[in-house]
Motif scaffolding. Structure first.
Motif, short mmCIF file in Angstrom:
data_model
loop_
_atom_site.label_atom_id
_atom_site.label_comp_id
_atom_site.label_asym_id
_atom_site.label_seq_id
_atom_site.Cartn_x
_atom_site.Cartn_y
_atom_site.Cartn_z
N ILE A 200 0.83 -1.20 0.00
CA ILE A 200 0.00 0.00 0.00
C ILE A 200 0.87 1.25 0.00
O ILE A 200 0.59 2.22 -0.72
N THR A 201 1.93 1.23 0.81
CA THR A 201 2.84 2.38 0.86
C THR A 201 3.45 2.67 -0.50
O THR A 201 3.56 3.83 -0.93
N GLN A 202 3.81 1.62 -1.22
CA GLN A 202 4.43 1.80 -2.52
C GLN A 202 3.44 2.27 -3.57
O GLN A 202 3.78 3.09 -4.44
N TRP A 203 2.19 1.78 -3.51
CA TRP A 203 1.18 2.29 -4.43
C TRP A 203 0.91 3.75 -4.16
O TRP A 203 0.68 4.54 -5.10
N MET A 204 0.93 4.16 -2.90
CA MET A 204 0.77 5.58 -2.58
C MET A 204 1.94 6.38 -3.13
O MET A 204 1.76 7.51 -3.59
N ALA A 205 3.14 5.79 -3.11
CA ALA A 205 4.31 6.47 -3.67
C ALA A 205 4.16 6.65 -5.18
O ALA A 205 4.56 7.68 -5.73
N VAL A 206 3.59 5.65 -5.85
CA VAL A 206 3.33 5.77 -7.28
C VAL A 206 2.41 6.95 -7.55
O VAL A 206 2.64 7.75 -8.47
N LEU A 207 1.36 7.07 -6.73
CA LEU A 207 0.43 8.19 -6.89
C LEU A 207 1.13 9.52 -6.65
O LEU A 207 0.92 10.49 -7.37
N ARG A 208 1.97 9.58 -5.62
CA ARG A 208 2.71 10.82 -5.34
C ARG A 208 3.65 11.16 -6.49
O ARG A 208 3.83 12.34 -6.83
N SER A 209 4.26 10.14 -7.09
CA SER A 209 5.17 10.38 -8.21
C SER A 209 4.44 11.00 -9.39
O SER A 209 5.06 11.66 -10.23
N CYS A 210 3.14 10.79 -9.47
CA CYS A 210 2.33 11.39 -10.54
C CYS A 210 1.48 12.54 -10.02
O CYS A 210 0.55 12.98 -10.71
N SER A 211 1.80 13.04 -8.82
CA SER A 211 1.03 14.13 -8.18
C SER A 211 -0.46 13.80 -8.12
O SER A 211 -1.31 14.67 -8.33
N GLY A 212 -0.76 12.53 -7.83
CA GLY A 212 -2.15 12.10 -7.90
C GLY A 212 -2.75 11.56 -6.62
O GLY A 212 -3.90 11.11 -6.64
N LEU A 213 -2.01 11.60 -5.49
CA LEU A 213 -2.54 10.98 -4.28
C LEU A 213 -3.83 11.66 -3.80
O LEU A 213 -4.82 10.99 -3.51
N GLU A 214 -3.81 12.98 -3.71
CA GLU A 214 -4.99 13.69 -3.22
C GLU A 214 -6.19 13.49 -4.15
O GLU A 214 -7.31 13.25 -3.70
N ALA A 215 -5.94 13.58 -5.45
CA ALA A 215 -7.03 13.38 -6.41
C ALA A 215 -7.58 11.96 -6.32
O ALA A 215 -8.80 11.75 -6.41
N TYR A 216 -6.70 11.00 -6.14
CA TYR A 216 -7.13 9.59 -6.02
C TYR A 216 -8.00 9.40 -4.78
O TYR A 216 -9.06 8.77 -4.85
N LEU A 217 -7.55 9.92 -3.64
CA LEU A 217 -8.29 9.73 -2.39
C LEU A 217 -9.65 10.42 -2.44
O LEU A 217 -10.59 9.97 -1.78
N LYS A 218 -9.77 11.50 -3.19
CA LYS A 218 -11.07 12.14 -3.35
C LYS A 218 -11.99 11.31 -4.24
O LYS A 218 -13.22 11.39 -4.12
#
Length: 325
Positions: A200-218
């Motif tokens: 899970i931590t690494q998938w979150m890192a993938v999202l951060r690498s694409c500036s997408g974590l916040e958009a994903y969680l929404k």
């Protein structure tokens, strides 16, 4: 528009996007490293090796460094002038392309990219990096975001701007596909279960690498799974770094240049971009995983290369003519 100008605008944008992606990946990797309890040389090598794999620079890296460490990887990707995919080289190449089309871009765009280049060249960047690598990379990403915003706000939205959009979206789609592919095949350590804490931590890192974590969680409200992350980064039609969004932007810009209606094509670049756009519009994440995520991403990357080659053949023939002369 002259082929030389189209080519320079296209590559100016690709180099800016590539530098920003590299800086973001290094920033995220640094943050992940701070959370690691295991700081052995082997674990550090396993943590940083995927960065080189993402950028496809492993062979060249071996010519400059004997071991994979945080220091050697960051220096190679950030400051090594002989690394053509590194941040310094990308900014230098972007600046050179901008210099050749000074009459087409705005003075604010030139000043932004020139300041960033001088900052990296004159040693101030290494001082800031030594003080705080994370702050350094975030500052660099902010500067490159500033260039994108300055471009949208100050440049006439004509053909030159269209080719900048073409380069941006093509490079961005390719970067997202590579980041996602590397996670799926390399990052998950042996023995770690899918859905576990590390996964899970690494998938979150993938999202951060694409500036997408916040958009994903929404979008998915607190749940982080590989299936949904892949769906978000491949097929979401409103997230600006998803492959589908980028290909749609690429296709629109190509049609804006030619004046051809969107659902038709007047050249091979438009035909190929339309094929990829239609494929992404009508596929599902279930069919992607049924085919195989790696196979799907690999095919997408090859398709993007074909589009880039077709763009060169259609709009940048001046290079072939120059070589023939």
């Amino acid at each position: 528009m002259l082929s030389r100008v189209a080519d320079s605008c296209f590559w100016l944008s690709r180099y800016i996007e590539r530098a920003e992606t590299n800086a973001r990946i290094l920033d995220v990797n640094m943050q992940l490293m701070l959370d690691f309890e295991d700081q052995t040389p082997l674990s550090m090598q396993q943590h940083w090796q995927p960065v080189l794999a993402t950028l496809e620079d492993q062979e060249l890296f071996g010519k400059f460094h004997d071991t994979v460490t945080p220091e050697t990887v960051m220096d190679f990707v950030t400051f090594e002038k002989k690394n053509p995919h590194g941040i310094y080289s990308c900014i230098a190449n972007a600046r050179e392309n901008a210099r050749t089309v000074r009459e087409q871009i705005s003075s604010e765009m030139w000043e932004q990219i020139n300041r960033t280049f001088l900052y990296l060249r004159d040693g101030r960047a290494r001082v800031d990096f030594a003080e705080s690598p994370i702050d350094f990379y975030r500052r660099l990403v902010d500067n490159l975001h500033g260039f994108q915003g300055t471009t949208d706000a100050t440049m006439t939205h004509g053909e030159g701007w269209d080719f900048i959009q073409i380069g941006k979206y093509l490079e961005r789609a390719d970067s997202t596909s590579r980041v996602l592919d590397i996670k799926y095949h390399i990052l998950l350590p042996s023995g770690e279960q899918v859905g576990g804490h590390v996964d899970i931590t690494q998938w979150m890192a993938v999202l951060r690498s694409c500036s997408g974590l916040e958009a994903y969680l929404k979008t998915f409200v607190g749940h982080v799974t590989g299936w949904q992350v892949a769906e978000f980064l491949i097929l979401h039609d409103e997230f600006p770094r998803s492959i589908r969004f980028c290909v749609d932007g690429l296709d629109s810009a190509l049609h804006h240049v030619s004046g051809c209606e969107k659902n038709h094509f007047s050249n091979d670049a438009e035909r190929l971009s339309g094929l990829l756009r239609s494929s992404l519009n009508y596929t599902t994440i279930a069919s992607v995983f049924q085919t195989g995520l790696h196979q799907f991403l690999d095919k997408t990357q090859l398709h993007l290369i074909e589009i880039a080659n077709a763009i060169t053949q259609t709009y940048c023939q001046w290079m072939d003519e120059q070589d023939a002369a």
